[in-house]
Write an enzyme that holds these catalytic residues in place. Structure first.
Site, PDB file in Angstrom:
ATOM      1  N   ALA A 235      10.500   5.089  14.522  1.00  0.00           N
ATOM      2  CA  ALA A 235      10.863   5.610  15.591  1.00  0.00           C
ATOM      3  C   ALA A 235       9.831   5.391  16.472  1.00  0.00           C
ATOM      4  O   ALA A 235      10.673   5.545  18.000  1.00  0.00           O
ATOM      5  CB  ALA A 235      11.704   7.027  15.264  1.00  0.00           C
TER       6      ALA A 235
ATOM      7  N   GLU B 206       3.298  -8.581  13.397  1.00  0.00           N
ATOM      8  CA  GLU B 206       4.234  -8.439  11.374  1.00  0.00           C
ATOM      9  C   GLU B 206       5.309  -8.576  11.127  1.00  0.00           C
ATOM     10  O   GLU B 206       6.166 -10.223  10.734  1.00  0.00           O
ATOM     11  CB  GLU B 206       3.216  -7.724  10.804  1.00  0.00           C
ATOM     12  CG  GLU B 206       4.048  -7.994   9.090  1.00  0.00           C
ATOM     13  CD  GLU B 206       3.024  -6.486   8.470  1.00  0.00           C
ATOM     14  OE1 GLU B 206       1.828  -5.806   8.844  1.00  0.00           O
ATOM     15  OE2 GLU B 206       3.855  -6.065   8.053  1.00  0.00           O
TER      16      GLU B 206
HETATM   17  N1  COA Z   1       2.172  15.485   4.372  1.00  0.00           N
HETATM   18  C1  COA Z   1       3.071  15.555   4.011  1.00  0.00           C
HETATM   19  N2  COA Z   1       4.185  15.034   4.252  1.00  0.00           N
HETATM   20  C2  COA Z   1       3.885  14.321   4.782  1.00  0.00           C
HETATM   21  C3  COA Z   1       3.358  13.908   6.166  1.00  0.00           C
HETATM   22  C4  COA Z   1       2.192  14.564   5.283  1.00  0.00           C
HETATM   23  N3  COA Z   1       1.369  14.692   6.483  1.00  0.00           N
HETATM   24  N4  COA Z   1       3.690  12.781   6.602  1.00  0.00           N
HETATM   25  C5  COA Z   1       4.593  12.551   5.802  1.00  0.00           C
HETATM   26  N5  COA Z   1       5.452  13.312   4.958  1.00  0.00           N
HETATM   27  C6  COA Z   1       6.149  13.060   4.765  1.00  0.00           C
HETATM   28  C7  COA Z   1       7.702  13.028   6.043  1.00  0.00           C
HETATM   29  O1  COA Z   1       8.206  14.357   5.681  1.00  0.00           O
HETATM   30  C8  COA Z   1       8.855  11.770   4.937  1.00  0.00           C
HETATM   31  O2  COA Z   1       9.392  12.552   3.662  1.00  0.00           O
HETATM   32  P1  COA Z   1      10.837  12.224   3.395  1.00  0.00           P
HETATM   33  O3  COA Z   1      10.892  10.605   3.062  1.00  0.00           O
HETATM   34  O4  COA Z   1      10.799  13.253   2.578  1.00  0.00           O
HETATM   35  O5  COA Z   1      11.953  13.209   4.920  1.00  0.00           O
HETATM   36  C9  COA Z   1       8.001  10.984   4.268  1.00  0.00           C
HETATM   37  O6  COA Z   1       6.608  11.714   3.984  1.00  0.00           O
HETATM   38  C10 COA Z   1       7.895   9.426   5.319  1.00  0.00           C
HETATM   39  O7  COA Z   1       7.189  10.383   5.656  1.00  0.00           O
HETATM   40  P2  COA Z   1       7.213   9.566   6.992  1.00  0.00           P
HETATM   41  O8  COA Z   1       7.233  10.164   8.543  1.00  0.00           O
HETATM   42  O9  COA Z   1       9.172   9.829   7.185  1.00  0.00           O
HETATM   43  O10 COA Z   1       7.608   7.602   6.994  1.00  0.00           O
HETATM   44  P3  COA Z   1       7.445   6.550   7.710  1.00  0.00           P
HETATM   45  O11 COA Z   1       8.945   5.509   7.142  1.00  0.00           O
HETATM   46  O12 COA Z   1       7.597   6.931   9.411  1.00  0.00           O
HETATM   47  O13 COA Z   1       6.218   5.197   7.198  1.00  0.00           O
HETATM   48  C11 COA Z   1       4.591   5.363   6.717  1.00  0.00           C
HETATM   49  C12 COA Z   1       5.295   6.361   7.447  1.00  0.00           C
HETATM   50  C13 COA Z   1       2.801   5.196   7.133  1.00  0.00           C
HETATM   51  C14 COA Z   1       4.319   5.553   5.472  1.00  0.00           C
HETATM   52  C15 COA Z   1       4.359   4.029   7.411  1.00  0.00           C
HETATM   53  O14 COA Z   1       4.768   3.426   8.113  1.00  0.00           O
HETATM   54  C16 COA Z   1       3.797   2.970   5.760  1.00  0.00           C
HETATM   55  O15 COA Z   1       3.813   2.321   5.348  1.00  0.00           O
HETATM   56  N6  COA Z   1       2.215   2.572   7.092  1.00  0.00           N
HETATM   57  C17 COA Z   1       1.394   1.549   6.617  1.00  0.00           C
HETATM   58  C18 COA Z   1       1.934  -0.098   6.632  1.00  0.00           C
HETATM   59  C19 COA Z   1       1.638  -0.319   8.156  1.00  0.00           C
HETATM   60  O16 COA Z   1       1.049   0.437   9.192  1.00  0.00           O
HETATM   61  N7  COA Z   1       2.295  -1.364   8.580  1.00  0.00           N
HETATM   62  C20 COA Z   1       2.033  -1.822   9.615  1.00  0.00           C
HETATM   63  C21 COA Z   1       2.335  -3.390  10.283  1.00  0.00           C
HETATM   64  S1  COA Z   1       4.610  -2.881   9.955  1.00  0.00           S
END
Ligand code: COA
Length: 433
Positions: free
Chosen positions: A220, A240
């Protein structure tokens, strides 16, 4: 009859017939996400169950398409190895049915080629053209290296797979057998953009100059960032993953790619995941080219663009500026993906910036994503030596070039107000401020 059509007809068999060629103790590979083979992989999984095969291993990334392969009854018969997990792979990993190899995305082609060495490659591709070429479509990513490594290559032709230009083709003469499976590709609907996303998007937009080249991550926040870039001029895309929000930027003339130092006039990516609208947009679009990830995500290639801005997100950040994006404490979540490739690429770019944008809290405001120290066991994805900008709905913290105490103060300033006192007293105890 055209020679290639004749060859196509000779190689055309059923998915089940291809599955019959794969026995126990075989290492197989499938491309990323929506380009995975579907019929072939499910046929192998069925065969592994029915005929009691053992120790078939499949290498994949962000596997979302074939569902049967995650059946727990396949444990020991059809297992997985990955460098980036989907929800299914994550669960399998937690249950020891999936092995994980940490790797920067641009180095994964070499991981497959030199460490894992899959003998069989199967993939979903677009229909063959009159010259005998199939496009690898939305999953170019690591395919070229998997094709070079494999002893057997099986393709699953799907008319829903867009024909995408670039270094993205495989020729019929390289292929051992083909099957057809015309099924719509998996879709990733765009997230609804909230008011908080818009605030974060606006902070990001302030850091993006006209003529910049951008990389947007998934989710988002990057979507909102794309919307807030609508008044910019002559942006370029080198990313990417091609995402839905990029279509509007291109169609509205915000992205022209005219000012890029390389690949002028073209948007460059290595994979795509989105909606049917996006797959239709990518089909035969000469303004867009997909290349292997060892090229697209190579920090040296990224760094050749001036004003390169990368926009990604994370799980948590500590007051030193260490970024965790791949685990919840010791619990594995995803992988580094291309995050560090782009952080490093942006650092090499003239006037480049890398941005990690996130909500200030998780779990309905109960947890601060800015922590005094990372949760015990968290994986450090982007180190404090490489981190540049962190953004939340409460503002922008520029960390690169800043002292430890400046970093801690500016991170506390963009934390949710409910957690600032707690963070301040922790920072004092740790002698950071
Ligand atoms: N503590 C506890 N839980 C947390 C948290 C924290 N600090 N931050 C996020 N969460 C939880 C969320 O509540 C969510 O839980 P739910 O599924 O039960 O709702 C889950 O973790 C995932 O968080 P969300 O913010 O929805 O993740 P996302 O799908 O937006 O992905 C990353 C975020 C960081 C995992 C993802 O971007 C990633 O894998 N990044 C690494 C790779 C990357 O950056 N690639 C770049 C090119 S595309």
């Amino acid at each position: 009859m055209n020679k290639w059509i004749k060859m196509y007809n000779e190689k055309l068999v059923s998915a089940e017939k291809i599955a019959k060629k794969i026995g126990s103790n075989t290492v197989c590979s499938s491309p990323i996400a929506g380009a995975e083979s579907y019929a072939i992989t499910e046929a192998i999984a069925r065969r592994a169950l029915e005929e009691n095969l053992s120790n078939i291993k499949q290498c994949s990334l962000l596997s979302i398409r074939p569902k049967k392969i995650w059946d727990p009854r396949l444990n020991g018969k059809f297992n997985h190895v990955t460098c980036f997990t989907s929800a299914n792979a994550r669960k399998a990993l937690w249950n020891n049915r999936c092995e994980f190899i940490p790797s920067f995305y641009h180095e994964i082609p070499d991981v497959w080629k030199y460490s894992v060495r899959p003998e069989v490659f199967y993939a979903t591709v677009s229909p063959m053209d009159e010259h005998g070429y199939f496009s690898l479509g939305i999953g170019v990513s690591t395919c070229k290296s998997l094709i070079e490594t494999a002893k057997k290559i099986y393709l699953e032709v799907n008319e829903y797979m867009p024909r995408i230009h670039g270094d993205s083709f495989i020729h019929i003469s390289q292929v051992d057998a083909i099957c057809e499976c015309h099924k719509p590709l998996p879709e990733l609907p765009s997230n609804n953009i909230t008011d908080i996303d818009k605030i974060i998007g606006n902070y990001i937009a302030e850091l993006v100059p006209n003529e910049a080249t951008i990389q947007l991550g998934i989710g988002a926040i990057p979507n909102a960032a794309a919307q807030s870039l609508s008044t910019k001029k002559d942006l370029g895309i080198h990313t990417e993953m091609f995402t839905e929000s990029m279509i509007d930027l291109i169609e509205n003339g915000v992205v022209t790619n005219r000012k890029k130092n390389i690949h002028k006039g073209k948007s460059i990516a290595t994979l795509a995941l989105g909606t049917k609208r996006m797959y239709d947009f990518l089909n035969d679009n000469v303004g867009i080219e997909f290349y292997p990830v060892d090229y697209v995500n190579d920090p040296n290639i990224i760094g050749m663009h001036d004003d390169f801005i990368s926009i990604n997100t994370c799980i948590e950040v500590d007051l030193f500026g260490q970024v965790c994006s791949e685990s919840l404490g010791v619990k594995h979540f995803s992988g580094v993906g291309g995050q560090v490739d782009y952080v490093r690429g942006a650092a090499k770019s003239k006037n480049g910036k890398s941005i990690i944008a996130m909500y200030s809290t998780a779990k309905n405001g109960t947890i601060s994503k800015i922590k005094p120290i990372l949760t015990k066991g968290s994986i450090v994805t982007t180190t404090r030596n490489e981190v540049d900008y962190i953004i939340t709905e409460f503002g922008v913290a520029k960390l690169k070039g800043k002292t430890i105490s400046q970093r801690a103060k500016s991170l506390i300033n963009i934390a949710h107000p409910n957690f600032r006192d707690e963070l301040t007293s922790a920072a004092k105890k740790m002698n950071l401020i």
